[in-house]
Design a protein around this motif. Structure first.
Motif, PDB file in Angstrom:
ATOM      1  N   ASP A  46       1.524   6.970  -6.872  1.00  0.00           N
ATOM      2  CA  ASP A  46       0.432   7.819  -7.358  1.00  0.00           C
ATOM      3  C   ASP A  46       0.815   9.297  -7.238  1.00  0.00           C
ATOM      4  O   ASP A  46       0.553  10.097  -8.132  1.00  0.00           O
ATOM      5  CB  ASP A  46      -0.838   7.532  -6.548  1.00  0.00           C
ATOM      6  CG  ASP A  46      -2.057   8.199  -7.165  1.00  0.00           C
ATOM      7  OD1 ASP A  46      -2.523   7.701  -8.209  1.00  0.00           O
ATOM      8  OD2 ASP A  46      -2.519   9.227  -6.635  1.00  0.00           O
ATOM      9  N   ARG A  47       1.463   9.617  -6.141  1.00  0.00           N
ATOM     10  CA  ARG A  47       1.908  11.000  -5.905  1.00  0.00           C
ATOM     11  C   ARG A  47       2.952  11.407  -6.947  1.00  0.00           C
ATOM     12  O   ARG A  47       2.909  12.501  -7.504  1.00  0.00           O
ATOM     13  CB  ARG A  47       2.496  11.047  -4.495  1.00  0.00           C
ATOM     14  CG  ARG A  47       2.900  12.396  -3.998  1.00  0.00           C
ATOM     15  CD  ARG A  47       1.737  13.099  -3.335  1.00  0.00           C
ATOM     16  NE  ARG A  47       2.096  14.475  -3.017  1.00  0.00           N
ATOM     17  CZ  ARG A  47       2.659  14.864  -1.881  1.00  0.00           C
ATOM     18  NH1 ARG A  47       2.927  13.969  -0.939  1.00  0.00           N
ATOM     19  NH2 ARG A  47       2.960  16.125  -1.672  1.00  0.00           N
ATOM     20  N   VAL A  80       2.393   1.971  -3.448  1.00  0.00           N
ATOM     21  CA  VAL A  80       1.412   2.342  -4.474  1.00  0.00           C
ATOM     22  C   VAL A  80       0.940   3.786  -4.254  1.00  0.00           C
ATOM     23  O   VAL A  80       0.818   4.559  -5.199  1.00  0.00           O
ATOM     24  CB  VAL A  80       0.209   1.367  -4.472  1.00  0.00           C
ATOM     25  CG1 VAL A  80      -0.863   1.821  -5.460  1.00  0.00           C
ATOM     26  CG2 VAL A  80       0.677  -0.043  -4.828  1.00  0.00           C
ATOM     27  N   ARG A  81       0.726   4.156  -2.987  1.00  0.00           N
ATOM     28  CA  ARG A  81       0.309   5.521  -2.700  1.00  0.00           C
ATOM     29  C   ARG A  81       1.368   6.531  -3.157  1.00  0.00           C
ATOM     30  O   ARG A  81       1.058   7.540  -3.796  1.00  0.00           O
ATOM     31  CB  ARG A  81       0.086   5.672  -1.201  1.00  0.00           C
ATOM     32  CG  ARG A  81      -0.323   7.059  -0.814  1.00  0.00           C
ATOM     33  CD  ARG A  81      -0.076   7.296   0.652  1.00  0.00           C
ATOM     34  NE  ARG A  81      -1.008   8.268   1.200  1.00  0.00           N
ATOM     35  CZ  ARG A  81      -1.074   8.559   2.487  1.00  0.00           C
ATOM     36  NH1 ARG A  81      -0.293   7.950   3.347  1.00  0.00           N
ATOM     37  NH2 ARG A  81      -1.918   9.459   2.916  1.00  0.00           N
ATOM     38  N   VAL A 133       0.785  -1.241   0.000  1.00  0.00           N
ATOM     39  CA  VAL A 133       0.000   0.000   0.000  1.00  0.00           C
ATOM     40  C   VAL A 133       0.819   1.294   0.000  1.00  0.00           C
ATOM     41  O   VAL A 133       0.517   2.215  -0.754  1.00  0.00           O
ATOM     42  CB  VAL A 133      -1.041   0.061   1.160  1.00  0.00           C
ATOM     43  CG1 VAL A 133      -2.217  -0.849   0.863  1.00  0.00           C
ATOM     44  CG2 VAL A 133      -0.410  -0.263   2.486  1.00  0.00           C
ATOM     45  N   ILE A 150      -5.426   0.863 -10.061  1.00  0.00           N
ATOM     46  CA  ILE A 150      -5.331   2.011  -9.156  1.00  0.00           C
ATOM     47  C   ILE A 150      -4.468   3.120  -9.763  1.00  0.00           C
ATOM     48  O   ILE A 150      -4.819   4.292  -9.725  1.00  0.00           O
ATOM     49  CB  ILE A 150      -4.789   1.562  -7.781  1.00  0.00           C
ATOM     50  CG1 ILE A 150      -5.820   0.698  -7.057  1.00  0.00           C
ATOM     51  CG2 ILE A 150      -4.408   2.772  -6.922  1.00  0.00           C
ATOM     52  CD1 ILE A 150      -5.290  -0.052  -5.859  1.00  0.00           C
ATOM     53  N   LEU A 151      -3.345   2.748 -10.363  1.00  0.00           N
ATOM     54  CA  LEU A 151      -2.416   3.764 -10.878  1.00  0.00           C
ATOM     55  C   LEU A 151      -2.761   4.224 -12.297  1.00  0.00           C
ATOM     56  O   LEU A 151      -2.260   5.251 -12.757  1.00  0.00           O
ATOM     57  CB  LEU A 151      -0.977   3.248 -10.837  1.00  0.00           C
ATOM     58  CG  LEU A 151      -0.405   2.988  -9.431  1.00  0.00           C
ATOM     59  CD1 LEU A 151       1.015   2.450  -9.530  1.00  0.00           C
ATOM     60  CD2 LEU A 151      -0.428   4.253  -8.580  1.00  0.00           C
TER      61      LEU A 151
END
Lengths: 271, 93
Positions: free
Chosen positions: A153-154, A149-150, A146, A200-201
């Protein structure tokens, strides 16, 4: 035409330096002329992973400040004649890297190489910004976890807004490289799946590098995994990724776990 | 060993939880992107306008955004020096 590619992630420890070394070496092994630049001023490691740590005389900061000429700072790999390294400074302050200076170095390298791979430091500060600043393409190294992946994304958000290409209204071509992938754990539902991460990405996949002892073994001896054990699973995955960067269509191999005796005895659970 | 523990403990797969948490979090964070810059810009411009008339300590200009469910507020807090009140009094006479 030369391509500037940043290897980035936001989060530390996901495999940026390892992947820069492996992709750079793989591209060189495929006949491309490659330079890898370490942007991690103060915490350089690309020299170590490439086995060139004892050959560093001048570095990126020296070139940016005009203390050394670019050809004096470039280190040619002893095994691959197409692969060069521009090391980071170990002692200087990271603020000594300037936008102007980086632009000058990249502009000069563009005339000499097919590929310029920029190994970004972790984080979203100045060093990471400058590593991506002049990129045409980006490889976002992501672990199936997690926090990684977060942060990816940033970083994708920054690639779309803070790069020179983005400011000109163009797009940096982005690719996700999933590293440390453990197919067994993914199958058991213990680890985010490839599909989850890509959904998600919303970014195309460059490759899947399986979790493997070969990666650690290669960095222990200072040799990119594609050179140290070219037939190992991670090396093959890096070669495929390098071919995709060169524009080839290569079928994506999803690593599968060899079903060990212990696993069979204990009865794996499928998700 | 982990497998054995899992069988005994009857734990379920955690990846779907990770996926759901990420989707909710990232939808929120993507919406917030660019916000800090907007506040910085507002603060700089407000400071510039007020400074034309009053000498201010830039540290004492605070711009804060609060996002509520129905109403969002923009709070601007400017501390003025004593000299400002005196000049107001002079202007009134």
């Amino acid at each position: 035409m030369a391509k500037v590619l940043v290897v980035t992630s936001g989060k530390g420890g996901v495999g940026k330096t390892t992947s820069t070394a492996a992709l750079g070496a793989a591209l060189a092994q495929l006949g491309e002329k490659v330079v890898v630049i370490d942007f991690d001023v103060g915490l350089r490691n690309l020299d170590l992973v490439l086995g060139a740590e004892r050959r560093v005389v001048f570095d990126l900061i020296n070139v940016v400040q005009g203390v050394a000429k670019l050809p004096q700072a470039l280190i040619r790999d002893k095994r691959l004649e197409n692969l060069w390294l521009l090391p980071a400074s170990q002692t200087r302050d990271k603020d000594s890297l300037t936008d102007e200076g980086v632009r000058g170095v990249i502009t000069e390298l563009r005339t000499k190489f097919d590929w310029i791979l920029c190994d970004s430091p972790a984080g979203i500060e100045r060093g990471a910004m400058l590593a991506m600043r002049y990129a045409d393409e980006a490889v976002i190294v992501t672990n199936p976890e997690v926090s990684s992946v977060r942060d990816s994304d940033r970083i994708i958000g920054m690639l779309d807004s803070k790069t020179v290409k983005a400011e000109k209204g163009e797009r940096v071509e982005k690719h996700v490289l999933i590293t440390r992938y453990d197919s067994g754990r993914a199958a058991r539902g213990e680890m985010l799946s490839i599909d989850d991460i890509l959904e998600i990405l919303a970014t195309p996949l460059l490759g899947i590098i399986p979790e493997s002892q070969d990666v650690l073994r290669a960095s222990n001896v200072g040799s990119p995994v594609t050179l140290n054990n070219a037939t190992s699973a991670p090396a093959r995955a890096y070669f495929d990724a390098a071919r995709r960067l060169m524009g080839d269509t290569v079928t994506m191999m999803i690593p599968v776990e060899r079903n060990g005796l212990m696993n069979r005895l204990l009865g794996r659970r499928a998700a | 060993m982990m497998n054995l523990l899992r069988l005994l403990g009857g734990r379920t797969a955690s990846a779907p939880v990770a996926r759901e948490r990420l989707q909710i979090l990232l939808a929120h964070e993507r919406g917030l992107r660019g916000q800090p810059d907007l506040l910085g810009l507002l603060r700089a411009e407000i400071l510039a306008v007020v400074s034309r008339h009053v000498v201010l300590d830039p540290e004492k200009v605070i711009v804060r955004m609060d996002r509520g469910k129905n109403v969002s507020t923009l709070e601007v807090d400017i501390e003025v020096p004593h000299a400002f009140e005196r000049s107001l009094a002079v202007a009134a006479t």
